[in-house]
Design a protein around this motif. Structure first.
Motif, PDB file in Angstrom:
ATOM      1  N   CYS A 299       0.845  -1.196   0.000  1.00 10.24           N
ATOM      2  CA  CYS A 299       0.000   0.000   0.000  1.00 10.24           C
ATOM      3  C   CYS A 299       0.882   1.250   0.000  1.00 10.24           C
ATOM      4  CB  CYS A 299      -0.911  -0.031   1.220  1.00 10.24           C
ATOM      5  SG  CYS A 299      -2.140   1.293   1.303  1.00 10.24           S
ATOM      6  N   ALA A 300       1.934   1.244   0.834  1.00 14.16           N
ATOM      7  CA  ALA A 300       2.875   2.368   0.858  1.00 14.16           C
ATOM      8  C   ALA A 300       3.609   2.495  -0.474  1.00 14.16           C
ATOM      9  CB  ALA A 300       3.869   2.189   2.001  1.00 14.16           C
ATOM     10  N   ASP A 301       3.945   1.359  -1.085  1.00 19.68           N
ATOM     11  CA  ASP A 301       4.591   1.390  -2.402  1.00 19.68           C
ATOM     12  C   ASP A 301       3.701   2.106  -3.419  1.00 19.68           C
ATOM     13  OD1 ASP A 301       6.508  -0.122  -1.144  1.00 19.68           O
ATOM     14  OD2 ASP A 301       6.021  -1.999  -2.172  1.00 19.68           O
ATOM     15  N   ALA A 302       2.390   1.824  -3.349  1.00 20.47           N
ATOM     16  CA  ALA A 302       1.445   2.452  -4.274  1.00 20.47           C
ATOM     17  C   ALA A 302       1.367   3.954  -4.040  1.00 20.47           C
ATOM     18  CB  ALA A 302       0.063   1.818  -4.117  1.00 20.47           C
ATOM     19  N   CYS A 303       1.509   4.369  -2.787  1.00 27.71           N
ATOM     20  CA  CYS A 303       1.485   5.798  -2.463  1.00 27.71           C
ATOM     21  C   CYS A 303       2.652   6.518  -3.133  1.00 27.71           C
ATOM     22  CB  CYS A 303       1.538   5.976  -0.947  1.00 27.71           C
ATOM     23  SG  CYS A 303       1.476   7.692  -0.372  1.00 27.71           S
ATOM     24  N   THR A 304       3.815   5.893  -3.119  1.00 28.05           N
ATOM     25  CA  THR A 304       5.009   6.496  -3.717  1.00 28.05           C
ATOM     26  C   THR A 304       4.803   6.786  -5.197  1.00 28.05           C
ATOM     27  OG1 THR A 304       6.427   5.355  -2.125  1.00 28.05           O
ATOM     28  CG2 THR A 304       7.479   6.149  -4.134  1.00 28.05           C
ATOM     29  N   ASP A 305       4.023   5.945  -5.864  1.00 29.63           N
ATOM     30  CA  ASP A 305       3.786   6.101  -7.301  1.00 29.63           C
ATOM     31  C   ASP A 305       2.598   7.005  -7.614  1.00 29.63           C
ATOM     32  OD1 ASP A 305       5.886   4.337  -7.786  1.00 29.63           O
ATOM     33  OD2 ASP A 305       4.567   2.578  -7.753  1.00 29.63           O
ATOM     34  N   THR A 306       1.965   7.576  -6.579  1.00 32.25           N
ATOM     35  CA  THR A 306       0.760   8.381  -6.787  1.00 32.25           C
ATOM     36  C   THR A 306       1.018   9.839  -6.411  1.00 32.25           C
ATOM     37  OG1 THR A 306      -0.624   6.456  -6.259  1.00 32.25           O
ATOM     38  CG2 THR A 306      -1.675   8.631  -6.188  1.00 32.25           C
ATOM     39  N   PRO A 307       0.961  10.765  -7.365  1.00 28.88           N
ATOM     40  CA  PRO A 307       1.185  12.182  -7.057  1.00 28.88           C
ATOM     41  C   PRO A 307       0.216  12.687  -5.988  1.00 28.88           C
ATOM     42  CG  PRO A 307       1.193  11.818  -9.429  1.00 28.88           C
ATOM     43  CD  PRO A 307       0.729  10.537  -8.806  1.00 28.88           C
ATOM     44  N   GLY A 308       0.739  13.430  -5.027  1.00 29.17           N
ATOM     45  CA  GLY A 308      -0.088  14.010  -3.975  1.00 29.17           C
ATOM     46  C   GLY A 308      -0.317  13.111  -2.785  1.00 29.17           C
ATOM     47  N   CYS A 309       0.105  11.853  -2.864  1.00 30.58           N
ATOM     48  CA  CYS A 309      -0.113  10.924  -1.756  1.00 30.58           C
ATOM     49  C   CYS A 309       0.982  11.091  -0.705  1.00 30.58           C
ATOM     50  CB  CYS A 309      -0.123   9.482  -2.262  1.00 30.58           C
ATOM     51  SG  CYS A 309      -0.423   8.267  -0.956  1.00 30.58           S
ATOM     52  N   VAL A 310       0.573  11.278   0.547  1.00 35.30           N
ATOM     53  CA  VAL A 310       1.539  11.414   1.645  1.00 35.30           C
ATOM     54  C   VAL A 310       1.226  10.476   2.814  1.00 35.30           C
ATOM     55  CG1 VAL A 310       2.128  13.802   1.091  1.00 35.30           C
ATOM     56  CG2 VAL A 310       0.239  13.337   2.666  1.00 35.30           C
ATOM     57  N   LYS A 311       0.046   9.829   2.774  1.00 38.47           N
ATOM     58  CA  LYS A 311      -0.355   8.906   3.832  1.00 38.47           C
ATOM     59  C   LYS A 311      -1.156   7.762   3.224  1.00 38.47           C
ATOM     60  CE  LYS A 311      -1.120  12.649   7.211  1.00 38.47           C
ATOM     61  NZ  LYS A 311      -2.145  13.286   8.080  1.00 38.47           N
ATOM     62  N   VAL A 312      -1.197   6.646   3.937  1.00 40.19           N
ATOM     63  CA  VAL A 312      -2.034   5.526   3.512  1.00 40.19           C
ATOM     64  C   VAL A 312      -2.711   4.904   4.722  1.00 40.19           C
ATOM     65  CG1 VAL A 312      -0.560   4.992   1.537  1.00 40.19           C
ATOM     66  CG2 VAL A 312      -0.179   3.793   3.703  1.00 40.19           C
ATOM     67  N   THR A 313      -3.865   4.324   4.473  1.00 37.35           N
ATOM     68  CA  THR A 313      -4.540   3.491   5.466  1.00 37.35           C
ATOM     69  C   THR A 313      -4.903   2.184   4.788  1.00 37.35           C
ATOM     70  OG1 THR A 313      -5.400   5.265   6.874  1.00 37.35           O
ATOM     71  CG2 THR A 313      -6.644   3.210   6.838  1.00 37.35           C
ATOM     72  N   TRP A 314      -4.597   1.073   5.470  1.00 36.50           N
ATOM     73  CA  TRP A 314      -4.827  -0.256   4.890  1.00 36.50           C
ATOM     74  C   TRP A 314      -5.656  -1.103   5.840  1.00 36.50           C
ATOM     75  CZ3 TRP A 314      -3.923  -5.322   6.228  1.00 36.50           C
ATOM     76  CH2 TRP A 314      -4.012  -6.271   5.197  1.00 36.50           C
ATOM     77  N   THR A 315      -6.656  -1.800   5.293  1.00 42.86           N
ATOM     78  CA  THR A 315      -7.454  -2.720   6.096  1.00 42.86           C
ATOM     79  C   THR A 315      -8.022  -3.816   5.214  1.00 42.86           C
ATOM     80  OG1 THR A 315      -9.351  -2.928   7.611  1.00 42.86           O
ATOM     81  CG2 THR A 315      -9.523  -1.248   5.889  1.00 42.86           C
ATOM     82  N   SER A 316      -7.729  -5.045   5.541  1.00 48.59           N
ATOM     83  CA  SER A 316      -8.315  -6.222   4.873  1.00 48.59           C
ATOM     84  C   SER A 316      -8.214  -6.166   3.355  1.00 48.59           C
ATOM     85  CB  SER A 316      -9.776  -6.384   5.291  1.00 48.59           C
ATOM     86  OG  SER A 316      -9.883  -6.521   6.692  1.00 48.59           O
ATOM     87  N   GLY A 317      -7.038  -5.809   2.836  1.00 52.77           N
ATOM     88  CA  GLY A 317      -6.821  -5.794   1.398  1.00 52.77           C
ATOM     89  C   GLY A 317      -7.167  -4.493   0.707  1.00 52.77           C
ATOM     90  N   SER A 318      -7.756  -3.556   1.435  1.00 47.31           N
ATOM     91  CA  SER A 318      -8.128  -2.262   0.858  1.00 47.31           C
ATOM     92  C   SER A 318      -7.094  -1.210   1.242  1.00 47.31           C
ATOM     93  CB  SER A 318      -9.511  -1.832   1.350  1.00 47.31           C
ATOM     94  OG  SER A 318     -10.506  -2.724   0.890  1.00 47.31           O
ATOM     95  N   CYS A 319      -6.550  -0.544   0.235  1.00 47.21           N
ATOM     96  CA  CYS A 319      -5.501   0.461   0.427  1.00 47.21           C
ATOM     97  C   CYS A 319      -6.050   1.827   0.020  1.00 47.21           C
ATOM     98  CB  CYS A 319      -4.290   0.093  -0.426  1.00 47.21           C
ATOM     99  SG  CYS A 319      -3.004   1.363  -0.512  1.00 47.21           S
TER     100      CYS A 319
ATOM    101  N   SER B 159      -1.817   2.096   9.281  1.00 43.66           N
ATOM    102  CA  SER B 159      -1.539   3.242   8.419  1.00 43.66           C
ATOM    103  C   SER B 159      -0.047   3.537   8.366  1.00 43.66           C
ATOM    104  CB  SER B 159      -2.296   4.481   8.924  1.00 43.66           C
ATOM    105  OG  SER B 159      -3.696   4.297   8.847  1.00 43.66           O
ATOM    106  N   ALA B 160       0.310   4.448   7.473  1.00 49.70           N
ATOM    107  CA  ALA B 160       1.696   4.906   7.370  1.00 49.70           C
ATOM    108  C   ALA B 160       1.696   6.315   6.795  1.00 49.70           C
ATOM    109  CB  ALA B 160       2.511   3.968   6.480  1.00 49.70           C
ATOM    110  N   TYR B 161       2.716   7.093   7.166  1.00 52.81           N
ATOM    111  CA  TYR B 161       2.842   8.445   6.635  1.00 52.81           C
ATOM    112  C   TYR B 161       4.293   8.708   6.277  1.00 52.81           C
ATOM    113  CZ  TYR B 161       4.634   9.725  11.283  1.00 52.81           C
ATOM    114  OH  TYR B 161       5.377   9.802  12.436  1.00 52.81           O
ATOM    115  N   ILE B 162       4.508   9.613   5.320  1.00 49.99           N
ATOM    116  CA  ILE B 162       5.871   9.962   4.927  1.00 49.99           C
ATOM    117  C   ILE B 162       6.563  10.627   6.108  1.00 49.99           C
ATOM    118  CG2 ILE B 162       7.266  11.403   3.392  1.00 49.99           C
ATOM    119  CD1 ILE B 162       5.230  10.909   1.207  1.00 49.99           C
TER     120      ILE B 162
END
Length: 219
Positions: A173-193, A210-213
C-alpha cells in the motif's frame, strides 16, 4: 403459590445485577447481565459499563467498534476522551463534559474510572519487515525509493482520500502511495488500500493500519 413463584423468578431473571467493582467484562458483554463490569483498554485505562444508558455530552469523535472493549480502546487512544456511548456498531466518544445519563434501548455506555498513558513507539527506531507485521512493528520505517514511511499500527487516517488500490498488505500500500502524485499517507485494512493527502483525522481502530511519509509531522 406455584404461579407466584414463577412470576417472581421471571422478574429476577430480567432485573439488572449490580456487579461489584473489578469484575472484568467479556469481549462483548450482554446487558443487563454485565451491568457494572469493567473493561480495560490495551493502554491500561479502565471503563465501567452502564447498561442501556447514553450520555448526552458533546461528541468529540466517532469510530466503528463492533465490541464494547474495542470502544474502550478507541476512547483510551483519543486525547481527551472520558466516556463513550456504544450502539449500532459505532462508538461515540465524549470529552470532559460527558453530560447527563439517559435511558436507551439500543446502546450501552462506558465511563473512565482509571486513566493510563498509552505507550508511544519510538518512531524510526526499527526497520519494518516486508510485509509489515502489526501491531508488533508499530513505529517502524518502510523505505520505497526516496520516500520513507513511518508505520502506525491500529490507526486510521480518516478522510483525505485521493485514490483506492487493492493490495495484500500495508507495505505494498505504501509502495502504491510512492507512485501516486499528492499521496503522503495511507490506510490499509483487509486488502483495501486508501491513498491520502494530508487532510486527515487520526482515529484509533484495532483492525486498521496506516503509514505516513516521515518528513511530515506525526499525525
Amino acid at each position: 403459590m406455584h404461579g407466584v413463584f414463577l412470576a417472581t423468578s421471571a422478574l429476577a431473571a430480567f432485573t439488572p445485577r449490580q456487579l461489584s467493582s473489578g469484575i472484568n467484562c467479556p469481549g462483548n458483554p450482554i446487558c443487563p447481565r454485565w451491568e457494572g463490569c469493567v473493561a480495560t483498554s490495551t493502554s491500561g485505562s479502565v471503563y465501567r459499563m452502564h447498561c442501556f444508558n447514553d450520555f448526552n455530552g458533546p461528541i468529540i469523535s466517532v469510530t466503528q467498534a463492533a465490541l464494547f472493549v474495542d470502544c474502550a480502546d478507541s476512547c483510551a487512544y483519543h486525547e481527551g476522551c472520558q466516556a463513550f456511548n456504544h450502539k449500532d456498531g459505532f462508538c461515540y466518544l465524549l470529552g470532559e463534559n460527558i453530560g447527563s445519563s439517559r435511558t436507551v434501548t439500543n446502546g450501552n455506555a462506558g465511563v473512565q474510572i482509571k486513566t493510563a498513558t498509552p505507550p508511544q513507539p519510538s518512531i524510526g527506531a526499527t526497520t519494518c519487515s516486508i510485509p509489515v507485521v502489526c501491531p508488533m512493528e508499530d513505529g517502524c520505517i518502510h523505505s520505497v525509493g526516496d520516500k520513507t514511511y513511518a508505520v502506525r499500527c491500529n490507526y486510521d487516517y480518516y478522510g483525505g482520500d485521493i485514490a483506492y488500490k487493492s493490495t495484500p498488505n500495508l507495505s505494498e500500500c505504501a509502495d502504491a502511495c510512492t507512485d501516486t502524485p499528492g499521496c503522503v499517507k495511507v490506510t490499509w485494512t483487509s486488502g483495501s488500500c486508501y491513498l491520502k493527502n494530508d487532510k486527515t483525522t487520526t482515529l484509533y481502530h484495532s483492525w486498521t493500519d496506516s503509514a505516513y511519509i516521515l518528513e511530515l509531522s506525526p499525525p
